[in-house]
Design an enzyme around this catalytic site. Structure first.
Site, PDB file in Angstrom:
ATOM      1  N   ASP B 435       0.839  -1.201   0.000  1.00 29.27           N
ATOM      2  CA  ASP B 435       0.000   0.000   0.000  1.00 29.27           C
ATOM      3  C   ASP B 435       0.871   1.247   0.000  1.00 29.27           C
ATOM      4  OD1 ASP B 435       0.850  -0.799   2.598  1.00 29.27           O
ATOM      5  OD2 ASP B 435      -0.483   0.708   3.473  1.00 29.27           O
ATOM      6  N   GLU B 436       0.285   2.306  -0.454  1.00 24.38           N
ATOM      7  CA  GLU B 436       0.848   3.658  -0.332  1.00 24.38           C
ATOM      8  C   GLU B 436       2.306   3.766  -0.779  1.00 24.38           C
ATOM      9  OE1 GLU B 436      -1.821   5.750   3.038  1.00 24.38           O
ATOM     10  OE2 GLU B 436      -0.203   4.516   3.839  1.00 24.38           O
ATOM     11  N   VAL B 437       2.586   3.307  -1.967  1.00 20.73           N
ATOM     12  CA  VAL B 437       3.894   3.583  -2.556  1.00 20.73           C
ATOM     13  C   VAL B 437       3.828   5.016  -3.095  1.00 20.73           C
ATOM     14  CG1 VAL B 437       5.542   2.935  -4.343  1.00 20.73           C
ATOM     15  CG2 VAL B 437       4.289   1.164  -3.092  1.00 20.73           C
TER      16      VAL B 437
END
Lengths: 574, 678
Positions: B435-437
């Site tokens: 998540d959330e790269v």
């Protein structure tokens, strides 16, 4: 507000001190919560304690136990800070004595009592001193001293002088013990933590419509029938213990038996004096509701029996609670409840009004409160309610204090501009129960299709009041200087519809700490800028210390944030 | 009309939303109905009178009453009975009152203004709402209890069970609990107490003892407690179903001396196979005892997956023998680590409680804590997260660092980590994070800058990472679970073709039901953790420091109080959410279940219990047996009293669950309702 000569002198001293080079307040290696008014620590050092360290103090029924308590704490706490203070450790001169001097040992714990103190811990002597006007100021100083101690073996910050006194005289926490019950140990833990935060008023909202936990010898049936059960009562001995504990911690205990509304629980013992008791609260439209929330019942002001009971209660309360403030409740008197009563219907039919009914109640109880040498505190509703209120002329400001909870700063202004001394408990800022949804059952608002705006999640006063919101609120916002002087202080409030012993600590702490600092020393730094950013790291450390002392305060950040100072900010520090 | 020919509830409701005025002349009980409503039957009239007196109903006869009710074809939504001359005598309730018995149980005969006799029917308080005198949370699928009774335990009561490494400890645990708990209910069940035949044995029969605890394992059970025999029985397909049955049995026990509900048969099985709690142990640390208490409480709620978000950018508490420096340097300290022995203890505890433990070491984002050991494999580590505009941020929140997919060393470390994880965690699900790269973090790295300069994209960088790790996960006989971002992120995402649905599961957290639909319509099995419903950390403000949004002039709308995902997700919101909302029947089959999530920016052991419970209980019931009653109506109203009792039982078991109502509400059934029923 504290406007006595004493603080004027200190203000002048503070002015002078700004020219003394000293460690910047921002980033002091050891901190005290609430932050002291003046803290001069030119060369931060730390010294150990002598094995025979003692605190010498004049003998005093409440100060002496406090001294013993702090001595024990210093000896045993071995506090392990989140961030170890980067301080030179001077092993040469262990501290031998903390000497307490009190000018006026006879001062009683009451509103406006002098709480100032001066604490000096030299780095080149084996003796520290704490001087204060009163025993209560000495307790504040002891707490500050205790927060300067850490490590194993214990050491204390040294080479410092603290002069400290509060901005506001009334700094409190309200807890509702009617909707859910709290054990005596919970209340003692609360009072202890309040004292650590230099809060000085426990506003005990003891009874409400839901239960009547207070055992009164003059009216034993009230708790006998109206409490949640014999295991959920406060006996006379319990109350004595709580009041004494408060005195040993410099915390006043102000009782509130809410009335004439919020009295459904009285009906179990005295059904005849309570209107609309045990009825479904909302039979139809909002206008017809019988109470502000589930749990109906108002005392009936038109029945003489009501006053027989109330006077017994008042008399006994004054023996139980020595404080001169007496909270008379008077919030949320709801038309539907009195209208449901035949006697009141008759009165209304004869051209009486509900406001007159309330005036009858106030005129029959207020003088009695005064006759007991008490100052009456009422919720603002008694004069500001939209439907049922008394003429302010029957509540002279000289002997009446108002507590505001609606309308934010506007209502504060309305009250002080009417001449009343005012305690601020704005629901917009100081209600600690808000933001956890709603408790009513079978409510279709809980079931909305996905995509519906969730609003405040069903909480009438949501969102949750964060510590930052509380910290940044100025309770004299929008007032003139004269008006502001009538603001005695504030109280955060925990109403217990959705709180009980299991969540007490985390609902109260650290958000009450936020108010505690603001009412003690303000929310602005030396340049007049709001300091909640700077307070964050200090509050993290203070939360940790409270947790070590057995108070399960809620965390405000990942541990990472205090270990990496500034890195959790939103804008990089200048 | 005589009572026996009374209109049934439905007929009564044809008079919806009316106001009625009547002089009550007689009260009677409909005994036939009481029997069917699981009320001790026949209930003596004296007992009813006692109840009515308690409710200030007496004297009823001879008074003029106003009767108002609202409702729909499903039942009476709210009803009040009110006597203006005698306001003490008022009774009302909200909540649907109907069904099981088609007839009212309290009959008031009145005369109307014309003097005509008429019977009015009510179902009241104690006799009232559709409820069993004792309940199990989550509510079983079928619970037949013809004549509620209770029986004592024989002093030599035992549970016989096939020997099994995990079922046997569970049996011993429940036996001990039954012997010592002496649970004191908030409302004492009004049940006839049969002392004649104390229960001697609970016999457990398991068909397939070899079934392992894994996704989709059969958790069904049948529990029978006769009132006229000394033996009760649990039959289950698997040891894990037997554990569910034991938990149900334990919830039927109360009092001192202990007694158990009897004369009943329960057949029970879950709707969803994946019912979990995610806990983040990186942002703040939780002790092993906290995790065990969590797993124990999950088991009591028939939740079966502990999704352990072990590491993140803030700390790396997991000690790995193959990579000891990761925790050695990346944890918050030696007292805030999970040793191999700790993990073993947690996994074993999970097995003994029928709770799978799925590890997540979030990557390639959320890996700042790895940089303390391996600065070379982490981009943008330990940098200020928000140097300027939001687009330039280096992380979704304070705490920066992404693994660098372009460096071979990254995979050397990862393969060591994965291999050891597979030995520590037997579960076949393996959470790969993803998540959330955040673009800014990779863009800050010189190697990646070079790659981008050669017309590479950040999505390609992520594909390199996934292509280098996903096959390795599969080679360890694991099914990979990823956060939805890996294919749905607006900026950096992989082509779904490299993550075949056969071996990939997606976990959704954004976009509510829309993202669930996107994932299942792409063919992925999906776990729902919608932040709009299932994020337990929301609504507590924000944790970033020095933020001017905290300081607004009075009068400013407080919005969500600074919480990006506020408001607080109430138990009712969670209870009412349907995780297959808006899906076709085929799509819905791909929804494996859900997980509530506690991210720990503002949580730690001091608030663990109250943040998780009872809100995770709300999800637990919905995923086990749904959120609707037999008529297909949402049942959160009916669930309130049951949840109060369940909270109390959890608290008595040492789990500090948050209260949802004043105690007064359960003591006064229906009185805390609103009339806001649709």
């Amino acid at each position: 507000m504290s406007t006595n000569n004493f603080s004027t002198v200190f203000n002048f001293l503070l002015f002078l001190l700004t020219f003394v080079p000293s460690i910047s307040a921002v980033g002091s290696p050891v901190n005290i919560w609430p932050k002291p008014r003046s803290f001069v620590w030119t060369t931060p050092q730390a010294i150990p304690f002598s094995p025979s360290f003692t605190i010498t103090s004049p003998s005093h029924p409440y100060l002496t136990p406090a001294v013993n308590r702090y001595l024990r704490q210093i000896q045993t706490a071995q506090y392990n800070p989140l961030v170890v203070p980067a301080i030179n450790f001077t092993a040469s001169l262990p501290l031998q004595t903390l000497t307490i001097t009190v000018t006026d040992l006879a001062a009683t714990l009451s509103h406006g009592v002098n709480e100032s103190y001066t604490l000096t811990i030299p780095s080149n002597k084996n003796s520290a001193t704490l001087t204060s006007e009163t025993p209560w100021g000495a307790m504040r100083g002891l707490e500050s001293f205790s927060q300067l101690v850490w490590g194993n073996p214990a050491r204390v910050a040294a080479g410092l002088v603290i002069s400290d006194w509060p901005i506001f005289e009334h700094r409190g926490v309200l807890l509702d013990t009617s909707r859910n019950y709290y054990g005596v140990e919970d209340l003692l833990r609360l009072i202890g933590a309040m004292s650590a935060n230099k809060l000085n008023v426990f506003h005990w909202h003891i009874t409400d419509s839901h239960s009547f936990p207070l055992v009164l010898k003059s009216e034993p049936e009230l708790a006998g029938k109206g409490s949640y059960g014999s295991d959920m009562q406060y006996s006379t001995e319990d109350v004595k213990r709580i009041v004494e504990y408060g005195l040993e911690h410099g915390v006043r205990v102000i009782p509130e038996l809410d009335m004439p509304g919020h009295t459904g629980s009285w009906a179990d013992a005295y059904p005849e004096i309570v209107t609309c008791a045990n009825m479904f609260w909302w039979p139809g439209t909002p206008e017809d509701r019988l109470a502000a929330e589930p749990g109906t019942g108002h005392l009936n002001p038109l029945i003489p029996k009501t006053y027989d009971v109330v006077k017994n209660i008042f008399t006994e309360l004054t023996t139980l609670f020595p404080d001169t403030f007496f909270h008379g409740g008077a919030d949320e008197v709801v038309p539907g409840c009195w209208k449901a009563d035949a006697t009141i219907q008759k009165y209304l039919a004869a051209n009486g009004t509900l406001s007159q009914v309330l005036e009858i109640f106030i005129n029959s109880t207020y003088p009695y409160i005064l006759s007991l040498n008490r100052t009456a505190v009422y919720w603002e509703d008694v004069i500001l309610d939209g439907e049922i209120k008394v003429n302010p002329s029957i509540l002279p400001p000289e002997t009446t204090i108002m507590q505001t909870w609606n309308g934010g700063p506007n209502n504060t202004k309305r009250l002080v501009s009417a001449g009343y001394r005012t305690i601020v408990s704005s629901a917009d800022y100081y209600y600690l129960d808000c933001g956890h949804g709603d408790f009513t059952g079978n409510n279709s608002i809980y079931n909305q299709p996905p995509g519906t705006e969730q609003g405040n999640g069903g909480s009438w006063c949501g969102p949750k009041k964060t510590w930052q919101l509380i910290y940044n609120y100025d309770i004299t916002y929008g007032l003139t200087e004269t008006e502001a002087k009538l603001v005695l202080g504030g109280e955060v409030a925990l109403w217990s519809e959705q709180a009980d012993s299991n969540v007490l600590d985390s609902r109260i702490w650290p958000r009450s700490s936020a108010m505690a600092e603001v009412l003690w020393s303000g929310n602005r730094d030396e340049r007049g800028m709001k300091r909640s950013g700077e307070a964050t790291d200090r509050l993290n450390e203070w939360i940790n210390r409270m947790v070590r002392r057995g108070v399960k305060a809620e965390p405000i950040q990942p541990l990472w944030c205090i270990k990496n100072p500034g890195m959790c900010n939103t804008a990089k520090a200048a």
